[in-house]
Design a protein around this motif. Structure first.
Motif, short mmCIF file in Angstrom:
data_model
loop_
_atom_site.label_atom_id
_atom_site.label_comp_id
_atom_site.label_asym_id
_atom_site.label_seq_id
_atom_site.Cartn_x
_atom_site.Cartn_y
_atom_site.Cartn_z
N ASN A 1 4.96 3.17 -7.93
CA ASN A 1 5.40 4.02 -9.13
C ASN A 1 6.79 3.83 -9.66
O ASN A 1 7.04 3.59 -10.73
CB ASN A 1 5.01 5.24 -8.72
CG ASN A 1 5.18 6.39 -9.84
OD1 ASN A 1 5.18 5.92 -11.13
ND2 ASN A 1 5.57 7.78 -9.66
N PRO B 1 2.14 3.98 -2.64
CA PRO B 1 2.06 4.37 -4.05
C PRO B 1 3.25 4.95 -4.71
O PRO B 1 3.29 4.50 -5.77
CB PRO B 1 0.93 5.57 -4.29
CG PRO B 1 0.60 5.83 -2.52
CD PRO B 1 1.35 4.90 -1.78
N ASN C 1 0.70 -1.20 -0.18
CA ASN C 1 -0.05 -0.08 0.03
C ASN C 1 0.82 1.16 0.03
O ASN C 1 0.58 2.25 0.84
CB ASN C 1 -1.02 -0.05 1.24
CG ASN C 1 -1.94 -1.07 1.15
OD1 ASN C 1 -2.42 -1.57 0.01
ND2 ASN C 1 -2.26 -1.77 2.25
#
Length: 191
Positions: free
Chosen positions: A107, A103, A101
């Motif tokens: 990425n 991001p 969890n």
């Protein structure tokens, strides 16, 4: 007959007085025991030992789940570090980061995967010694460095969370171990 009746009345009065005195003694002893029980419960923070034990047990169960989740996330981080350090220049399957969890990490790994394919693509079209290949490889190394830093930060956060969960588990286990002792104390007071 009058003397016998008077004698029986006197015995009945004494018996009644004895029973009343005994009832007062028992009543005051019960009041003392109830007061002792109340003081003991206040001192030991007891409301209902059965429900407290259930609560502590449920807390331990939930904390065990959290600990398992943290350990699983730490394993995923190890897989990511292994992928980055042992990868070399071959493209391949990127480890899943769904359990983390984060991001930013997702990425960065996506960018790394794309950059590694770019290195292969540029290498096949321009050759290994080309400036474009060198720039694409530098981009891959920068991304790997950023991922390592991000993984280290996430790992530190998870280790702190793991320590906190371990401390909470130990605290609840200690509270669970105290339940029989508290129950025994209540029984002794009640006796």
């Amino acid at each position: 007959n009058r003397a016998a009746i008077a004698d029986k009345n006197e015995i009945a009065k004494k018996t009644l007085r004895f029973i009343e005195d005994r009832l007062q003694d028992v009543n005051s002893q019960l009041d003392t025991v109830e007061s002792d029980v109340q003081n003991y419960k206040s001192k030991e923070s007891i409301t209902d030992l059965g429900s407290q034990a259930t609560l502590y047990f449920n807390n331990v169960r939930e904390l065990d789940k959290k600990r398992s989740e943290v350990e699983l996330q730490l394993d995923v981080l190890s897989d990511i570090e292994s992928y980055i350090s042992q990868k070399g220049k071959k493209t391949g399957t990127v480890p899943s980061v769904m359990l983390l969890n984060d991001p930013l990490l997702m990425n960065l790994i996506s960018q790394l995967y794309a950059a590694e394919f770019d290195v292969d693509r540029v290498n096949s079209t321009t050759g290994e010694k080309s400036e474009l290949v060198h720039l694409a490889e530098e981009k891959v190394e920068r991304l790997k460095k950023d991922i390592r830093e991000n993984v280290a930060n996430i790992r530190n956060s998870l280790l702190i969370a793991q320590s906190s969960v371990e401390a909470d588990i130990a605290k609840n286990n200690e509270l669970l171990r105290e339940i029989p002792e508290k129950d025994r104390g209540l029984m002794e007071i009640s006796r």
